[in-house]
Write an enzyme that holds these catalytic residues in place. Sequence first.
Site, short mmCIF file in Angstrom:
data_model
loop_
_atom_site.label_atom_id
_atom_site.label_comp_id
_atom_site.label_asym_id
_atom_site.label_seq_id
_atom_site.Cartn_x
_atom_site.Cartn_y
_atom_site.Cartn_z
N SER B 135 4.86 1.44 7.69
CA SER B 135 5.35 0.06 7.81
C SER B 135 6.82 0.05 8.17
O SER B 135 7.65 0.53 7.43
CB SER B 135 5.15 -0.65 6.47
N LYS B 188 6.67 13.13 4.00
CA LYS B 188 6.61 12.93 5.46
C LYS B 188 8.00 12.86 6.09
O LYS B 188 8.16 13.19 7.27
CB LYS B 188 5.77 11.70 5.81
N ASP B 241 1.68 7.32 7.37
CA ASP B 241 3.13 7.21 7.33
C ASP B 241 3.78 8.31 8.17
O ASP B 241 4.80 8.10 8.84
CB ASP B 241 3.58 7.32 5.86
N SER B 251 13.80 6.53 14.45
CA SER B 251 13.91 6.53 12.99
C SER B 251 15.01 7.48 12.54
O SER B 251 15.36 8.44 13.22
CB SER B 251 12.57 6.91 12.35
N ASN B 253 15.35 9.77 10.11
CA ASN B 253 15.06 11.18 9.87
C ASN B 253 14.87 11.93 11.19
O ASN B 253 15.36 13.04 11.36
CB ASN B 253 13.80 11.31 9.00
#
Lengths: 329, 329
Positions: B135, B188, B241, B251, B253
Site C-alpha cells: 500500500s 521486505k 509488499d 521508494s 529503500n
Amino acid sequence: MKIGYLGAGAWGFALASLLAKNGHEVILWTIFPELVERLNSGKEHPSLKGFCAPKGLRLTTDLKQAVNGVDLLVESVTSAGLRDVLNQVKHIQAPTCPVVLTSKGIENDTGLTLTDVAEQVLGNGVKIGSLSGPSFAVDVVQGLPTSVVAASAQQEVMEMIVSVFANETFRVYTNPDIKGVSYGGALKNIIAIACGITEGLGFGMSARAALMTRGLHEMTKLALAAGGQKETLYGLSGMGDLCLTCNSTTSRNFQYGILLAQGASSDEAKKKIGMAVEGAYTAKSALQLSKRLGIAMPITEAVYNIVYQGKDPMSCARALMTRPLKDEF
Amino acid sequence: MKIGYLGAGAWGFALASLLAKNGHEVILWTIFPELVERLNSGKEHPSLKGFCAPKGLRLTTDLKQAVNGVDLLVESVTSAGLRDVLNQVKHIQAPTCPVVLTSKGIENDTGLTLTDVAEQVLGNGVKIGSLSGPSFAVDVVQGLPTSVVAASAQQEVMEMIVSVFANETFRVYTNPDIKGVSYGGALKNIIAIACGITEGLGFGMSARAALMTRGLHEMTKLALAAGGQKETLYGLSGMGDLCLTCNSTTSRNFQYGILLAQGASSDEAKKKIGMAVEGAYTAKSALQLSKRLGIAMPITEAVYNIVYQGKDPMSCARALMTRPLKDEF
C-alpha cells in the site's frame, strides 16, 4: 556438444546465442528464410538491436539439420505451434537425445502442459526437461545476471541442462517438479494481462501488487490440483517469473492488457502487439482446466471474460474488488 | 468512532485521512508544530502534493489529545522511534482501547517485532493489532484500489480494524498470524535495498526478479523460525509488499540501494534520502536474529555488510552469484 534449436524469436535467439558462447555448436531452425539470411550474414536480430549471431551459431530453415545427429534438442516456439513442430520433428526422426522445452503455456482443450504435449507426441521413452524462470532475452544476450530453473523427472537431464546452459552470469537451479515449473511459467502470463488491465484502468502499483499476490494464490491452487508442488510456485518459475512479467510494462502480455482496458478487442490488441500473446491463449486452457479440477480462479476467469467474451474490463475489476471480505487464506 | 493517530508522515496522514473519510473523528499527533499548523489551516501535506486534511481529521502536537478518551489508537511512527513514543503514551495513560501498528520493522538488539515491542511497553493486557500489506500512501489518498491485511491474535481486534478501515477501494483481509505479518512487512525492506543495489550496479530486471524470489525464500525461513506461518509470507504482507517495494524505483529503500551501489556511504545515502530508511535499520536486527536462530540469510547478510561494514556492492553481488549451484529448495 552439438545442439539443435527450434524457434528463433527473441528468446530462442538469446538462449541459442548463450549456448554458442558456452562453446557449443548450435543449429537454430526457423521457418523464416529472411531471418536466416539476415542472421547468417552477421546482421543483428530484429528484436534484439545490436546483437548478432555469435561464433558457433548457425541458422537454417531445414528442420533436418537441427534434428539429425544432435546431442540435445531445445525449443522456443509458440505454445500453440509446439505440437505441430514436434510432429514434424518426429516425422524426420524421433529424438534419442534429451529434449528441452523453454516455451511456456498450457494447450487449449487438452489442458496439457507443454512437456506433456512433447511426451505425447514424441513418445514416453524420450527424455524431456524444461528451462523456466524470470529471464528476459535482452538481459541474457547482454550477459546480465539471470537465475532460472531446470526441471525434469530425470536427474541426468537436469544435470545436462545445467552443464550446457550455466555460466558465470546465467545461474541454473534444478527442480525435479516439472509439472509445477510448467504451470508456474504458463499461468503467470494470465496474471500479467490482468496487471496490464489495471494499469490501463488507471489503478496504482498497490493494486498491481495485490493482484500479483492473489494471482500467485490461484496459480498455486491450480498447479497443486494438477500435480505440481506448492514450493515450486513460490520459486523462480512462479513467483519469480510473475514478478518479472507483471512489472515489465513493456512486456507483450502487459501491453495487451493495457490495450484491452483502453477498449480494444482482443483481436485489435493482438494485431497491435504483432507477436504471440501467450497469456491470452493460456487463459482459455487454464479456465477449462480449473473447471475440470474444481478450482476457483477469479482473476483468470475475469481475464477470460474480457478476452473471449468481450466483457467490460472496469466492470470485471469492480466485481473482483467487491467479492466478500474474508480471511486471507 | 474517535481515533487517536500517532505519526503524520505520508503513510500516517494517508491512513488518518482514510479513517476520517470513513466517517471517524481522527486526532493526528505529530512532534512537528509547523506540520500541524500547515495541515490544520487547510494546506496540502508536504509529501502528498494536492492532498489536504479532510473533514474529521485534526492535527495536534499534544499527545494527550490523541490518547485520552479515544476508542482506537493507531500509529505510523518510525520503527526506531516506536518504543519511545509508546512509553510517552503509557506515561499519559495505558491504553484500554485496541492499539493498531502500521509501522514495519524489527527492533535492533532485542529482535522484537513492533507488535512485541508494543506488548512489552504497554503490558500484556492491551489488545494489539497490525495493518500491513502492499500500500502506497499516494494510492490510498487517491482512493485507488488497495488490499491489505489486518492481523491480531484477537478476532475482535481484526474485526474492528476491518470495520474502521475498509471501504469500497480499500480492502482489508484478516490473518491471525500477527508474527508472520510483522516479519513479512519488516523484512521486505531489506530486499528492496538489495534490489536497488543491483539496479545501481546496472543489472537487469531478470536479476531483480531472481533476487526477490530468493529474498522471499530467506524472509520465509526467518519468519518461520521466529514463529510465523509460511502461508502468511506468501500473502499480502510478504510477497505482496515485496512486489510493491522492490518494483517502485522511487521508494526510499530502493533509492538508498542505488546510492550505495553508486559509491555513497550509508550516511551519505541516508542524508540524500532525507527520511527514515527502514530497511537499513531492519537489516541489522534481521541479521542478529538470523544468527541467533541459525538461519542462513545470504542476501540480508550482503546488505548488512554493505551498509554497516562498508563492503563493496559489486564484490558482494559477485559473491552471492558464485555460490554453488544447487537444487532450488
